[in-house]
Design a protein around this motif. Structure first.
Motif, PDB file in Angstrom:
ATOM      1  N   VAL A   1       5.022  16.187  -6.450  1.00 27.28           N
ATOM      2  CA  VAL A   1       5.575  14.921  -5.988  1.00 27.28           C
ATOM      3  C   VAL A   1       6.197  15.077  -4.597  1.00 27.28           C
ATOM      4  O   VAL A   1       7.165  15.828  -4.432  1.00 27.28           O
ATOM      5  CB  VAL A   1       6.670  14.426  -6.963  1.00 27.28           C
ATOM      6  CG1 VAL A   1       7.113  13.027  -6.582  1.00 27.28           C
ATOM      7  CG2 VAL A   1       6.180  14.476  -8.401  1.00 27.28           C
ATOM      8  N   PRO A   2       5.634  14.358  -3.608  1.00 25.28           N
ATOM      9  CA  PRO A   2       6.282  14.380  -2.293  1.00 25.28           C
ATOM     10  C   PRO A   2       7.545  13.526  -2.366  1.00 25.28           C
ATOM     11  O   PRO A   2       7.476  12.352  -2.720  1.00 25.28           O
ATOM     12  CB  PRO A   2       5.233  13.733  -1.371  1.00 25.28           C
ATOM     13  CG  PRO A   2       4.401  12.865  -2.257  1.00 25.28           C
ATOM     14  CD  PRO A   2       4.442  13.499  -3.634  1.00 25.28           C
ATOM     15  N   THR A   3       8.685  14.104  -2.069  1.00 29.63           N
ATOM     16  CA  THR A   3       9.915  13.361  -2.302  1.00 29.63           C
ATOM     17  C   THR A   3      10.979  13.715  -1.264  1.00 29.63           C
ATOM     18  O   THR A   3      10.939  14.765  -0.641  1.00 29.63           O
ATOM     19  CB  THR A   3      10.444  13.601  -3.741  1.00 29.63           C
ATOM     20  OG1 THR A   3      11.506  12.702  -4.016  1.00 29.63           O
ATOM     21  CG2 THR A   3      10.924  15.025  -3.933  1.00 29.63           C
TER      22      THR A   3
ATOM     23  N   GLY B   1      11.396   3.015   5.570  1.00 30.93           N
ATOM     24  CA  GLY B   1      10.075   2.507   5.926  1.00 30.93           C
ATOM     25  C   GLY B   1       9.408   1.719   4.816  1.00 30.93           C
ATOM     26  O   GLY B   1       9.109   0.546   4.975  1.00 30.93           O
ATOM     27  N   ASP B   2       9.193   2.341   3.670  1.00 33.31           N
ATOM     28  CA  ASP B   2       8.355   1.713   2.659  1.00 33.31           C
ATOM     29  C   ASP B   2       9.122   0.869   1.644  1.00 33.31           C
ATOM     30  O   ASP B   2       8.617  -0.125   1.141  1.00 33.31           O
ATOM     31  CB  ASP B   2       7.548   2.771   1.911  1.00 33.31           C
ATOM     32  CG  ASP B   2       6.553   3.446   2.829  1.00 33.31           C
ATOM     33  OD1 ASP B   2       6.161   2.803   3.819  1.00 33.31           O
ATOM     34  OD2 ASP B   2       6.189   4.595   2.570  1.00 33.31           O
ATOM     35  N   THR B   3      10.363   1.251   1.333  1.00 30.37           N
ATOM     36  CA  THR B   3      11.134   0.489   0.349  1.00 30.37           C
ATOM     37  C   THR B   3      11.340  -0.942   0.813  1.00 30.37           C
ATOM     38  O   THR B   3      11.255  -1.874   0.026  1.00 30.37           O
ATOM     39  CB  THR B   3      12.539   1.091   0.157  1.00 30.37           C
ATOM     40  OG1 THR B   3      12.399   2.476  -0.043  1.00 30.37           O
ATOM     41  CG2 THR B   3      13.230   0.487  -1.026  1.00 30.37           C
TER      42      THR B   3
ATOM     43  N   ILE C   1       0.796  -1.242   0.000  1.00 32.16           N
ATOM     44  CA  ILE C   1       0.000   0.000   0.000  1.00 32.16           C
ATOM     45  C   ILE C   1       0.827   1.290   0.000  1.00 32.16           C
ATOM     46  O   ILE C   1       0.453   2.279   0.589  1.00 32.16           O
ATOM     47  CB  ILE C   1      -1.095   0.006   1.102  1.00 32.16           C
ATOM     48  CG1 ILE C   1      -0.525  -0.102   2.514  1.00 32.16           C
ATOM     49  CG2 ILE C   1      -2.106  -1.122   0.882  1.00 32.16           C
ATOM     50  CD1 ILE C   1      -1.615   0.057   3.610  1.00 32.16           C
ATOM     51  N   ALA C   2       1.974   1.254  -0.694  1.00 26.74           N
ATOM     52  CA  ALA C   2       2.720   2.496  -0.933  1.00 26.74           C
ATOM     53  C   ALA C   2       3.311   2.452  -2.341  1.00 26.74           C
ATOM     54  O   ALA C   2       3.383   1.386  -2.958  1.00 26.74           O
ATOM     55  CB  ALA C   2       3.819   2.697   0.105  1.00 26.74           C
ATOM     56  N   PHE C   3       3.745   3.602  -2.819  1.00 24.31           N
ATOM     57  CA  PHE C   3       4.113   3.696  -4.240  1.00 24.31           C
ATOM     58  C   PHE C   3       5.336   2.854  -4.599  1.00 24.31           C
ATOM     59  O   PHE C   3       5.556   2.545  -5.780  1.00 24.31           O
ATOM     60  CB  PHE C   3       4.312   5.155  -4.654  1.00 24.31           C
ATOM     61  CG  PHE C   3       5.738   5.622  -4.671  1.00 24.31           C
ATOM     62  CD1 PHE C   3       6.364   6.040  -3.517  1.00 24.31           C
ATOM     63  CD2 PHE C   3       6.464   5.635  -5.858  1.00 24.31           C
ATOM     64  CE1 PHE C   3       7.683   6.471  -3.531  1.00 24.31           C
ATOM     65  CE2 PHE C   3       7.781   6.063  -5.892  1.00 24.31           C
ATOM     66  CZ  PHE C   3       8.395   6.479  -4.723  1.00 24.31           C
TER      67      PHE C   3
HETATM   68  C1  LIG Z   1       9.553   6.506  -0.527  1.00 27.23           C
HETATM   69  C2  LIG Z   1       8.377   7.345  -0.333  1.00 27.23           C
HETATM   70  C3  LIG Z   1       8.366   8.691  -0.701  1.00 27.23           C
HETATM   71  C4  LIG Z   1       9.590   9.384  -1.259  1.00 27.23           C
HETATM   72  O1  LIG Z   1      10.049   8.790  -2.420  1.00 27.23           O
HETATM   73  P1  LIG Z   1      11.414   9.278  -3.097  1.00 27.23           P
HETATM   74  O2  LIG Z   1      12.067   8.057  -3.638  1.00 27.23           O
HETATM   75  O3  LIG Z   1      12.166   9.935  -2.033  1.00 27.23           O
HETATM   76  O4  LIG Z   1      11.035  10.194  -4.160  1.00 27.23           O
HETATM   77  C5  LIG Z   1       7.209   9.408  -0.543  1.00 27.23           C
HETATM   78  N1  LIG Z   1       6.103   8.852   0.000  1.00 27.23           N
HETATM   79  C6  LIG Z   1       6.080   7.570   0.389  1.00 27.23           C
HETATM   80  C7  LIG Z   1       4.836   7.031   0.993  1.00 27.23           C
HETATM   81  C8  LIG Z   1       7.204   6.780   0.230  1.00 27.23           C
HETATM   82  O5  LIG Z   1       7.163   5.505   0.609  1.00 27.23           O
END
Ligand SMILES: *Cc1c(COP(=O)(O)O)cnc(C)c1O
Length: 466
Positions: free
Chosen positions: A252-254, A142-144, A109-111
């Motif tokens: 883009v949140p980054t 966290g998400d990777t 459930i994350a990108f």
């Molecule tokens: C990883 C992540 C980001 C940031 O992605 P970048 O690779 O830094 O551009 C933003 N939001 C969520 C939920 C993520 O898991």
């Protein structure tokens, strides 16, 4: 398609080599020698394709001859089959010329799933072709980590070790990693920050003996194949919002610059992108760079959007390479200086050049919560804190009457339920496939923030499995 390193001193590779190498031998990041071009006519013909069919068209030129068409189609179908909607990435209208692209319909459930679910089958395929095994070592904020684990679990040719900062990721994020029951999955909690974890992974890759003995490989956002998979949804959303007949903008949140770099790649390939709007939380190194032309490290502050709590934006090196007119030696000297002194500066012309496409805004936790509340009131939808930073950035950039702006929603609100509840009083429910997450047993080890200790642990684990 040939790939070159941003530092100019690593072997030129084809796609399969880049996929397995992750980081280049000279410490740089791989980029294509030239950008494949998509004409307006070609883009018109892509408008009606399904997500996997579009992915094939976008990804094919990057893969070149290394994987046959039939195999590539099959691998892409496999990648997106596990998503909970056939659209894969639904585009929702949330206001006048304002859209949200939902990138959180994959297994974690994350990108990150958008790229990782593609990477898993690709790795497996290429390793089998070459009769090889790899050890994947990655760091996660966290998400990777969970996305990588889901993509690699139970694959015979892969062992995967994920380092995460102990106590600094959400319960959902940790559980998604530590509850996976697969013999090839190994979680390591490090008593340090995400940047400490990332530095350790880099150091392990720079240890040639260790790297070669265990066939180290990366699935961090530095892996080029992840960028490739992310380029697809920029085309997907833009074509739905009116491109190539109109320009579009993205917010883009980054933190690591991985997601938004894929947008830059799409623009280099001919997609008519007006602006790429970067949204930062209080860890605003990118926003400060786009404001000032100076990249300046500072400490990491924990925020409500922990997947962007970083101090160094690894993927920025790829943009820097283009800003420096692909002069690898100049990139190397800037990055070396950054590592040593915590800062580097680009020229006025290079800064102006970057600002032609990019703008950037920062939001602290109070502003992020306010955005979640406001968005709920307006649209009756919950945003996770990362996506809220994105929407806030889109709005700060100003609504353009003719150019749609698409915010990338990078996580399901249930992945960060505490922040969402604090902002709105509503606790978002996990999707049904994750209902029992909190009942599953966890498996992880806690190690000191010490390279030797981590290396010893990895070797011991791998030797045990031999
Ligand atoms: C990883 C992540 C980001 C940031 O992605 P970048 O690779 O830094 O551009 C933003 N939001 C969520 C939920 C993520 O898991």
């Amino acid at each position: 398609m040939k790939y070159i390193s941003t530092r100019g001193a690593a072997p030129v590779l084809e796609f399969d080599g880049v996929l397995l190498a992750g980081l280049a031998r000279d410490g740089g990041l791989y980029v294509p020698r030239s950008w494949p071009q998509f004409s307006a006519e070609k883009m018109q013909s892509l408008k009606t394709l399904t997500y996997p069919a579009l992915a094939f068209e976008i990804i094919k030129p990057f893969v070149g001859e290394t994987i046959g068409d039939a195999d590539l189609r099959r691998l892409i179908d496999e990648a997106y089959r596990g998503f909970d909607t056939t659209e894969v990435a639904p585009l929702k209208k949330t206001g006048e010329n304002e859209f949200l692209l939902e990138l959180f319909h994959g297994p974690t459930i994350a990108f990150k799933d958008m790229a990782m679910q593609f990477l898993g089958p690709m790795f497996d395929h290429v390793l089998r072709q070459k009769s090889r095994r790899v050890t994947i070592v990655g760091a996660t904020s966290g998400d990777t980590g969970s996305a990588a684990i889901e993509a690699c679990r139970d694959r015979d040719a892969i062992d995967i070790f994920i380092l995460y900062p102990h106590g600094r990721i959400s319960d959902v994020q940790r559980k998604q990693m530590t509850t996976v029951k697969a013999a090839n999955v190994h979680c390591i909690a490090v008593t340090g920050t995400f940047d400490d974890c990332q530095d350790m992974v880099k150091a392990l890759f720079n240890d040639e003996k260790f790297r070669d003995r265990w066939n180290l490989s990366a699935v961090n956002s530095i892996n080029w194949a992840r960028i490739v998979a992310q380029i697809v949804y920029y085309f997907w959303a833009a074509l739905k919002a009116g491109a190539p007949d109109t320009q579009v903008s993205f917010a883009v949140p980054t933190g690591n610059f991985g997601n938004v770099f894929a947008g830059y790649a799409a623009s280099q390939m001919g997609l008519p992108i007006h602006k790429l709007v970067v949204g930062s939380n209080s860890n605003d190194i990118l926003t400060r760079f786009f404001e000032s032309g100076t990249m300046q490290m500072s400490g990491v502050h924990p925020t409500l959007s922990p997947s962007m709590d970083i101090q160094v934006s690894s993927n920025f090196e790829r943009l820097l390479f283009d800003l420096f007119e692909r002069d690898g030696a100049a990139v190397k000297s800037a990055i070396d200086g950054f590592r040593k002194h915590g800062t580097f500066v680009v020229s006025k012309a290079q800064h102006d050049n970057a600002r032609r496409l990019f703008s950037a805004f920062r939001f602290d936790d109070t502003e992020t919560k306010a955005m979640i509340t406001e968005f709920l009131r307006e649209t009756d939808q919950l945003l996770d804190p990362h996506s809220a930073v994105g929407v806030a950035a889109a709005r700060a950039a100003g609504r353009h009457p003719e150019i749609p702006i698409i915010t990338l929603a990078t996580a399901h609100p249930a992945k960060f339920p505490d922040a969402v509840e604090a902002a709105t009083g509503r606790r978002p429910a996990l999707p049904t496939h994750m209902n029992d997450l909190f009942e599953r047993a966890e498996k992880t080890v806690i190690l000191d923030n010490n390279l030797d200790e981590v290396r010893r642990h990895i070797i011991k684990t791998l030797e045990r499995a031999l």
